[in-house]
Design a protein around this motif. Structure first.
Motif, PDB file in Angstrom:
ATOM      1  N   PRO A 119       0.851  -1.084  -0.131  1.00 35.47           N
ATOM      2  CA  PRO A 119      -0.218  -0.014  -0.173  1.00 35.47           C
ATOM      3  C   PRO A 119       0.732   1.208  -0.059  1.00 35.47           C
ATOM      4  CG  PRO A 119       0.051  -0.983   1.831  1.00 35.47           C
ATOM      5  CD  PRO A 119       0.908  -1.640   1.185  1.00 35.47           C
ATOM      6  N   ASP A 120       0.650   2.459  -0.896  1.00 34.25           N
ATOM      7  CA  ASP A 120       1.109   3.663  -0.821  1.00 34.25           C
ATOM      8  C   ASP A 120       0.803   4.408   0.581  1.00 34.25           C
ATOM      9  OD1 ASP A 120       2.642   5.722  -1.463  1.00 34.25           O
ATOM     10  OD2 ASP A 120       2.051   5.845  -3.769  1.00 34.25           O
ATOM     11  N   GLU A 121       0.917   5.459   0.347  1.00 34.93           N
ATOM     12  CA  GLU A 121       0.674   6.425   1.607  1.00 34.93           C
ATOM     13  C   GLU A 121      -0.777   6.546   1.762  1.00 34.93           C
ATOM     14  OE1 GLU A 121       1.996  10.660   4.084  1.00 34.93           O
ATOM     15  OE2 GLU A 121       2.700  10.557   2.095  1.00 34.93           O
ATOM     16  N   GLY A 122      -1.548   6.665   2.854  1.00 34.01           N
ATOM     17  CA  GLY A 122      -3.103   6.741   3.041  1.00 34.01           C
ATOM     18  C   GLY A 122      -3.681   5.714   2.553  1.00 34.01           C
ATOM     19  N   GLU A 123      -3.661   4.522   2.228  1.00 32.22           N
ATOM     20  CA  GLU A 123      -3.657   3.069   1.402  1.00 32.22           C
ATOM     21  C   GLU A 123      -3.961   2.034   2.501  1.00 32.22           C
ATOM     22  OE1 GLU A 123      -3.918   2.911  -3.329  1.00 32.22           O
ATOM     23  OE2 GLU A 123      -2.284   1.992  -1.919  1.00 32.22           O
ATOM     24  N   THR A 124      -4.621   1.122   2.813  1.00 31.11           N
ATOM     25  CA  THR A 124      -4.766   0.338   3.712  1.00 31.11           C
ATOM     26  C   THR A 124      -4.285  -0.829   3.247  1.00 31.11           C
ATOM     27  OG1 THR A 124      -7.538  -0.628   3.254  1.00 31.11           O
ATOM     28  CG2 THR A 124      -6.955   1.142   4.999  1.00 31.11           C
ATOM     29  N   VAL A 125      -4.314  -2.393   3.761  1.00 35.28           N
ATOM     30  CA  VAL A 125      -3.472  -3.691   3.207  1.00 35.28           C
ATOM     31  C   VAL A 125      -5.423  -3.991   2.371  1.00 35.28           C
ATOM     32  CG1 VAL A 125      -3.682  -5.726   3.680  1.00 35.28           C
ATOM     33  CG2 VAL A 125      -2.024  -4.288   4.142  1.00 35.28           C
ATOM     34  N   GLY A 126      -6.546  -3.613   2.736  1.00 37.63           N
ATOM     35  CA  GLY A 126      -8.055  -3.790   1.758  1.00 37.63           C
ATOM     36  C   GLY A 126      -7.705  -3.420   0.507  1.00 37.63           C
ATOM     37  N   ASP A 127      -7.491  -2.069   1.074  1.00 41.04           N
ATOM     38  CA  ASP A 127      -7.264  -1.242  -0.352  1.00 41.04           C
ATOM     39  C   ASP A 127      -6.890  -2.359  -1.412  1.00 41.04           C
ATOM     40  OD1 ASP A 127      -8.705   0.149   0.605  1.00 41.04           O
ATOM     41  OD2 ASP A 127      -7.077   2.062   1.014  1.00 41.04           O
ATOM     42  N   VAL A 128      -5.519  -2.635  -1.891  1.00 44.70           N
ATOM     43  CA  VAL A 128      -4.946  -3.466  -2.331  1.00 44.70           C
ATOM     44  C   VAL A 128      -5.111  -4.448  -2.579  1.00 44.70           C
ATOM     45  CG1 VAL A 128      -3.071  -0.771  -2.727  1.00 44.70           C
ATOM     46  CG2 VAL A 128      -2.721  -3.224  -0.533  1.00 44.70           C
ATOM     47  N   PHE A 129      -5.485  -5.455  -1.156  1.00 42.75           N
ATOM     48  CA  PHE A 129      -6.060  -6.309  -2.160  1.00 42.75           C
ATOM     49  C   PHE A 129      -7.279  -6.475  -1.999  1.00 42.75           C
ATOM     50  CE2 PHE A 129      -7.787 -10.092   0.191  1.00 42.75           C
ATOM     51  CZ  PHE A 129      -6.893 -11.672  -0.139  1.00 42.75           C
ATOM     52  N   TYR A 130      -7.932  -5.965  -2.124  1.00 37.26           N
ATOM     53  CA  TYR A 130      -9.308  -6.156  -3.507  1.00 37.26           C
ATOM     54  C   TYR A 130      -9.289  -5.473  -4.100  1.00 37.26           C
ATOM     55  CZ  TYR A 130     -10.772  -8.407   0.751  1.00 37.26           C
ATOM     56  OH  TYR A 130     -11.246  -9.291   1.679  1.00 37.26           O
ATOM     57  N   ARG A 131      -8.068  -4.829  -4.368  1.00 34.70           N
ATOM     58  CA  ARG A 131      -8.590  -3.791  -5.981  1.00 34.70           C
ATOM     59  C   ARG A 131      -8.700  -4.581  -7.111  1.00 34.70           C
ATOM     60  NH1 ARG A 131      -5.223  -2.091 -10.491  1.00 34.70           N
ATOM     61  NH2 ARG A 131      -4.940   0.393 -10.727  1.00 34.70           N
ATOM     62  N   ASP A 132      -8.188  -5.547  -7.587  1.00 32.29           N
ATOM     63  CA  ASP A 132      -8.928  -6.385  -8.761  1.00 32.29           C
ATOM     64  C   ASP A 132      -9.302  -7.817  -8.240  1.00 32.29           C
ATOM     65  OD1 ASP A 132      -7.085  -4.738 -11.332  1.00 32.29           O
ATOM     66  OD2 ASP A 132      -5.570  -5.308  -9.185  1.00 32.29           O
ATOM     67  N   GLU A 133     -10.262  -8.731  -9.737  1.00 32.57           N
ATOM     68  CA  GLU A 133     -10.757  -9.332  -9.819  1.00 32.57           C
ATOM     69  C   GLU A 133     -10.434 -10.418  -8.158  1.00 32.57           C
ATOM     70  OE1 GLU A 133     -13.786 -11.932 -12.468  1.00 32.57           O
ATOM     71  OE2 GLU A 133     -12.993 -10.562 -13.276  1.00 32.57           O
ATOM     72  N   ALA A 134     -10.932 -11.041  -7.907  1.00 33.03           N
ATOM     73  CA  ALA A 134     -10.462 -12.406  -7.216  1.00 33.03           C
ATOM     74  C   ALA A 134     -10.413 -13.585  -7.961  1.00 33.03           C
ATOM     75  CB  ALA A 134     -11.495 -12.517  -6.011  1.00 33.03           C
ATOM     76  N   HIS A 135      -9.691 -14.321  -7.890  1.00 33.92           N
ATOM     77  CA  HIS A 135      -9.493 -15.785  -8.519  1.00 33.92           C
ATOM     78  C   HIS A 135     -10.878 -16.354  -7.652  1.00 33.92           C
ATOM     79  CE1 HIS A 135      -7.759 -19.834  -9.801  1.00 33.92           C
ATOM     80  NE2 HIS A 135      -7.500 -18.862 -10.641  1.00 33.92           N
TER      81      HIS A 135
END
Length: 231
Positions: free
Chosen positions: A94-110
């Motif tokens: 994650p970049d500044e101001g982002e959470t782990v959830g923001d990047v984890f759920y960024r794209d479609e899940a397998h």
């Protein structure tokens, strides 16, 4: 090339512990590199960063810190001056101001990615069958049994805390992209690696190559160590 006095600190992600790095530790030792696995409580991002910092305090000289999966957020959040370079192994950045959830759920899940939900204690466990289906689909039955047996849950709060300025903006960094990852979309990994301006190494491996493809992981860490040593 000698690794000089550069050490490696290896940081496990969610649903794992330091034993997940055992094959990489062996291989680094064979290459003359001392490695320590940092134990994370997985209780909050702040707690985990503090645990990493306590491990780093025990080490003399420069350190290459490698993080798997969730631990990418942890290694990016330390401000320790001992850290000379960072290695992301199918990790979240994650970049500044982002959470782990923001990047984890960024794209479609397998399609085979597990459905994750917290229990009554606010802890997220990985379903037992997800280890073979998505976490380490290339693992042997024994490896999968051990991963499932030692899994450690991650607190919901870990994935909801926004990060500050990440250390990858201020240190050289490497990113191992896992092309067969069913937990973190490879497209998400490529996006993060690009904005980090990382040294990218791509392999057709699953989400947990430190167990299922340890030679690839070791090679990337050794490359980072040698780069630091050459300065």
């Amino acid at each position: 090339m000698s690794s000089g006095n550069v050490s490696a600190v290896l940081v496990h992600g969610a649903w794992a512990d330091g034993s997940s790095w055992s094959k990489v530790i062996d291989r680094l030792k064979e290459r003359g590199i001392d490695a320590i696995a940092a134990p994370l409580p997985l209780t909050s991002l702040g707690d985990d960063v503090a645990a990493l910092d306590r491990t780093l305090e025990r080490i003399e000289g420069p350190v290459v810190v490698a993080g798997h999966a969730y631990a990418g957020a942890v290694i990016g959040s330390t401000r320790s001056d001992r850290v000379a370079a960072l290695v992301y192994v199918a990790a979240l950045a994650p970049d500044e101001g982002e959470t782990v959830g923001d990047v984890f759920y960024r794209d479609e899940a397998h399609p085979q990615a597990p459905q994750l939900a917290p229990d009554l204690h606010g802890l997220i466990w990985l379903p037992h069958d997800a280890f073979a289906a998505a976490f380490a689909q290339d693992g042997t039955p024994r490896e999968l049994a051990v991963l499932a047996a030692v899994q450690r849950p991650i607190a919901v709060s870990c994935i909801g805390e926004a990060v500050g300025r990440p250390l990858w903006r201020d240190r050289p960094n490497w990113f191992l992209i896992a092309g067969q990852d069913r937990m973190i979309n490879p497209d998400t990994q490529r996006f993060m690696a690009r904005r980090m301006n990382a040294n990218v190494r791509s392999y057709q491996v699953d989400h947990t190559p430190l167990v299922t493809a340890p030679d690839a992981v070791t090679d990337v860490i050794v490359e980072a160590v040698q780069s630091v040593s050459a300065r």
